[in-house]
Design an enzyme around this catalytic site. Structure first.
Site, short mmCIF file in Angstrom:
data_model
loop_
_atom_site.label_atom_id
_atom_site.label_comp_id
_atom_site.label_asym_id
_atom_site.label_seq_id
_atom_site.Cartn_x
_atom_site.Cartn_y
_atom_site.Cartn_z
N LYS A 54 63.01 45.38 62.64
CA LYS A 54 63.67 45.99 63.85
C LYS A 54 64.50 47.29 63.56
O LYS A 54 64.69 48.34 64.21
CB LYS A 54 64.30 44.99 64.77
CG LYS A 54 63.65 44.23 65.49
CD LYS A 54 64.55 43.01 66.07
CE LYS A 54 63.37 41.85 66.58
NZ LYS A 54 64.25 40.87 66.95
N GLN A 98 70.07 38.06 67.06
CA GLN A 98 68.72 37.22 66.58
C GLN A 98 68.91 35.85 66.66
O GLN A 98 69.77 35.40 66.30
CB GLN A 98 68.64 37.71 65.10
CG GLN A 98 67.39 37.36 64.52
CD GLN A 98 66.17 37.90 65.11
OE1 GLN A 98 66.05 39.30 65.48
NE2 GLN A 98 65.01 37.35 65.38
N ASP A 121 67.25 43.08 75.33
CA ASP A 121 66.37 41.70 75.40
C ASP A 121 65.91 41.24 76.45
O ASP A 121 64.98 40.78 76.81
CB ASP A 121 66.74 40.53 74.50
CG ASP A 121 66.43 40.64 73.11
OD1 ASP A 121 65.24 41.26 72.60
OD2 ASP A 121 67.20 40.14 72.25
#
Ligand code: NAP
Length: 295
Positions: A54, A98, A121
């Protein structure tokens, strides 16, 4: 029938270069460099790889990424303090925690603590609610990647029966919430589906999956979906990422299903790369939204 392979890798590369152009334009026009803060707790090897990918993708697209590592022993309170700081940091536009987090951490309260405007997200209750109401602020990354890939190959969902196996908050539920909309941001042809969501308690799974025009497997079980569970000429999207004897495989028995389906995503090289591209999209959108909201 030998299925067409839906190439997530090249579709993601195209999406990323489009995003990079938009970032360059935004910055040239005086916009702040979109910045993603990634919080990584502990030293899970898979999580380290995901976060590194990422970060690299951000940098390639002309964005900034900040990796914030925390030890495995971090407490929920310490993580909440860190998130409070990141929420207030004007130079941070997107925050990613994460997953999975170590066992002692209350994952739900940590995710809930991310400011919804920085929630790239799209996990925050406010962002989920907006999606359900058909006015999304950010589209959830993996579901957005799936619909983006379908749109790229002109595989319409309008009027089709989409069966999703898996009801997680990351994939199954938000994908269902996107596809039932009249338009989830990618046009009417890539929404308006009739959606069935299956899970571990679903009875007669195979008879349900066999009725799918588009079958999405998001379970985390290698080869769960076999050829006898797939309708001839359907489209199969494999979201699963499973490590089996040092190999990454999906949830679909690829070789046998290829003989039945009209199109299929590979693993790796399917939905994974698109998830990252859509995270970049959200980070850019987050920078733009926060520029409008600044006093
Ligand atoms: P998850 O939270 O573990 O959810 C799995 C879902 O599968 C649950 O709803 C579970 O049902 C259901 N399930 C389990 N066994 C089943 C069975 N035998 N029949 C039918 N349904 C069953 O997983 P997730 O986070 O959604 O991830 C799913 C997979 O996708 C994993 O392999 C993950 O690594 C991968 N993934 C990939 C990407 C990507 O970018 N490609 C992104 C996210 C996740 P219950 O709810 O009843 O337990």
């Amino acid at each position: 029938m030998r299925a067409e392979i839906l190439d997530g890798k090249s579709t993601a590369a195209k999406a990323r270069s489009r995003i990079a152009e938009e970032v360059a334009q935004w910055v040239a026009g005086g916009g702040a460099i979109p910045t993603l803060a990634a919080v990584l707790v502990g030293d899970d090897p898979a999580s380290q790889v995901y976060v590194r990918n990422k970060e690299k993708a951000c940098q390639k697209a002309g964005m900034q990424s900040r990796l914030i590592r925390q030890p495995d022993s971090t407490t929920t309170e310490q993580l909440l303090d860190l998130l409070a700081q990141l929420n207030l940091a004007p130079e941070v536009h997107g925050i990613l925690v994460q997953l999975p987090l170590p066992k002692q951490i209350d994952t739900q309260s940590v995710l809930d603590a991310v400011d919804p405007i920085k929630d790239v997200d799209a996990f925050a209750p406010e962002n989920v609610g907006l999606l359900v109401q058909g006015r999304p602020r950010y589209l959830p990354c993996t579901p957005h990647g799936i619909v983006h890939l379908l749109a790229e190959y002109r595989i319409e969902t309008l009027g089709k029966h989409v069966v999703i196996v898996g009801r997680s908050d990351i994939v199954g539920k938000p994908l269902a919430n996107m596809l039932v909309q009249r338009d989830a941001g990618l046009g009417k042809s890539f929404a308006n589906a009739t959606v069935t969501v299956c899970h571990s308690q679903s009875e007669n799974l195979a008879s349900i999956t066999r009725s799918a025009d588009i079958l999405v497997a998001a379970v985390g079980r290698p080869k769960l979906v076999t050829a006898d569970m797939v309708k001839l000429g359907s489209v199969v999207i494999d979201v699963g990422i499973n490590r089996v004897e040092d190999q990454i495989v999906g949830d679909v028995d690829f070789d046998s299903v290829c003989e039945v389906a009209a199109a299929i995503t590979p693993v790796p090289g399917g939905i994974g790369p698109l998830t990252i591209a859509m995270l970049l999209r959200n980070t850019l959108n987050a920078a733009k939204l926060q520029a409008i909201q600044q006093p």
